[in-house]
Design an enzyme around this catalytic site. Structure first.
Site, PDB file in Angstrom:
ATOM      1  N   MET A 150       0.815  -1.147   0.280  1.00 38.46           N
ATOM      2  CA  MET A 150      -0.042  -0.271  -0.152  1.00 38.46           C
ATOM      3  C   MET A 150       1.368   0.700   0.062  1.00 38.46           C
ATOM      4  SD  MET A 150      -3.428  -0.726   2.450  1.00 38.46           S
ATOM      5  CE  MET A 150      -2.909  -0.755   3.702  1.00 38.46           C
TER       6      MET A 150
ATOM      7  N   HIS B 149       9.891  -3.226   3.179  1.00 43.17           N
ATOM      8  CA  HIS B 149       9.025  -3.837   1.948  1.00 43.17           C
ATOM      9  C   HIS B 149      10.588  -3.765   0.596  1.00 43.17           C
ATOM     10  CE1 HIS B 149       5.797  -1.297   3.337  1.00 43.17           C
ATOM     11  NE2 HIS B 149       5.425  -2.390   2.300  1.00 43.17           N
TER      12      HIS B 149
ATOM     13  N   MET C  59       9.243  -2.406  11.576  1.00 44.90           N
ATOM     14  CA  MET C  59       8.874  -0.893   9.906  1.00 44.90           C
ATOM     15  C   MET C  59       7.411  -1.928   9.419  1.00 44.90           C
ATOM     16  SD  MET C  59      12.450  -0.422   8.539  1.00 44.90           S
ATOM     17  CE  MET C  59      14.183  -0.366   9.831  1.00 44.90           C
ATOM     18  N   SER C  60       6.783  -0.053   9.057  1.00 45.70           N
ATOM     19  CA  SER C  60       5.465   0.122   8.892  1.00 45.70           C
ATOM     20  C   SER C  60       5.677   0.675   8.545  1.00 45.70           C
ATOM     21  CB  SER C  60       4.698  -0.365  10.141  1.00 45.70           C
ATOM     22  OG  SER C  60       3.625   0.150   9.660  1.00 45.70           O
TER      23      SER C  60
HETATM   24  O1  PAF Z   1      -0.045  -5.255   3.928  1.00 50.33           O
HETATM   25  C1  PAF Z   1      -0.449  -4.842   2.872  1.00 50.33           C
HETATM   26  O2  PAF Z   1       0.351  -4.138   1.747  1.00 50.33           O
HETATM   27  C2  PAF Z   1      -2.094  -4.589   1.882  1.00 50.33           C
HETATM   28  O3  PAF Z   1      -2.315  -5.460   3.161  1.00 50.33           O
HETATM   29  C3  PAF Z   1      -2.080  -5.478   1.194  1.00 50.33           C
HETATM   30  C4  PAF Z   1      -1.677  -7.140   0.972  1.00 50.33           C
HETATM   31  C5  PAF Z   1      -1.408  -4.767   0.032  1.00 50.33           C
HETATM   32  C6  PAF Z   1      -3.553  -5.748   0.159  1.00 50.33           C
HETATM   33  O4  PAF Z   1      -3.817  -4.321   0.490  1.00 50.33           O
END
Ligand code: PAF
Length: 278
Positions: free
Chosen positions: A28, A35, A182-183
């Site tokens: 997202m 990531h 991390m978020s």
């Molecule tokens: O983990 C996330 O960022 C979201 O839940 C995902 C998997 C991209 C779905 O919108």
């Protein structure tokens, strides 16, 4: 790196890459080192890596949370380009949902515990959007972070129950030096509350120690509740001690079975989650 915001164009490009294996990292946005680690793993294991960036409105039960979710597309694309990503799919809500989906996915037991209990409809939204993304990207492997342990269980169920021909790859949680997982939400933590944030991870470390010392899950949960009560900057939502395989809460700790400690708490108006498996 190619950036698409259109479903058909993304599908056409990926279809033209005959025979190449595709690794997919759904996100997202507001990307961070966690990531980057997923993208790096995908690059190492596949011919092509695709990342989606879409703040999915249907998985937010709280409109304020959706409004405040960080959106940093330009920065995200820079990080992805640097990391070596091949394709970014960053659609608008209108592109993804010309009509709001009527389909409902019920994940059974997983709907009623932890994230499911506190965020009604959340996993339905995740299930629908991830299914759509799987159908658009058609990856061979999909990469998810262990931080969202219940989401991993939901995606596993989705892949198995709907026979998606996709291997789920789960990657360990990446942490700040002080232990904070991390978020994307961390960037919303203000300077006055940020020093308290590692206490979430500390509560998991303490819980593990107490269990290994022979305390029952009931006692451990009580002690952890006391811990959060003595740190009133937090509003604890849940702290669960669960079987790692099923995510069902346990009443007795068995060293021979993998156990998961799972927590969600609000700090300075930001909802944070974390877990520890051992
Ligand atoms: O983990 C996330 O960022 C979201 O839940 C995902 C998997 C991209 C779905 O919108």
């Amino acid at each position: 790196m190619l950036i698409f915001d259109n479903i058909i164009e993304t599908q056409n490009f990926l279809k033209s890459q005959h025979g190449k294996s595709i690794g997919f990292v759904p996100t997202m946005g507001a990307l961070h080192e966690g990531h980057r680690a997923l993208v790096k793993k995908s690059i190492a294991e596949n011919d092509l890596t695709a990342v989606s960036i879409f703040v999915n409105p249907t998985q937010f039960n709280n409109p304020d949370d959706l409004k405040k979710y960080p959106r940093t597309l330009e920065e995200d694309c820079k990080l992805l380009e640097e990391a070596g990503c091949d394709v970014v799919f960053a659609p608008s809500a209108e592109e993804m949902y010309p009509n709001l989906p009527q389909l409902k996915i019920d994940f059974g037991f997983l709907e009623n515990i932890m994230e499911g209990e506190f965020r009604p409809g959340h996993f339905n939204g995740v299930g629908i959007v991830v299914s759509k993304l799987f159908n658009i990207i058609k990856p061979n492997r999909a990469y998810f972070g262990q931080k969202d342990i219940q989401q991993v269980a939901v995606i596993n169920r989705l892949i198995n129950d709907l026979s998606f021909d996709i291997k789920l790859v789960v990657c360990e949680t990446i942490r700040e030096k002080d232990g904070l997982a991390m978020s994307s939400r961390n960037r919303r933590l203000t300077e006055d509350v940020r020093p308290s944030a590692p206490k979430i991870f500390q509560s998991l470390v303490i819980g593990k120690k107490l269990l290994l010392e022979g305390n029952s899950p009931f006692i451990v949960k009580n002690k952890i509740e006391d811990f959060y009560n003595s740190n009133p900057e937090f509003k604890l939502e849940y702290y669960e001690i669960a079987d790692f395989e099923t995510l069902e809460p346990i009443t007795e700790f068995d060293k021979k079975r993998k156990t998961a400690l799972i927590v969600a708490a609000h700090l300075g108006g930001v909802r944070l989650i974390d877990n520890k498996v051992f």
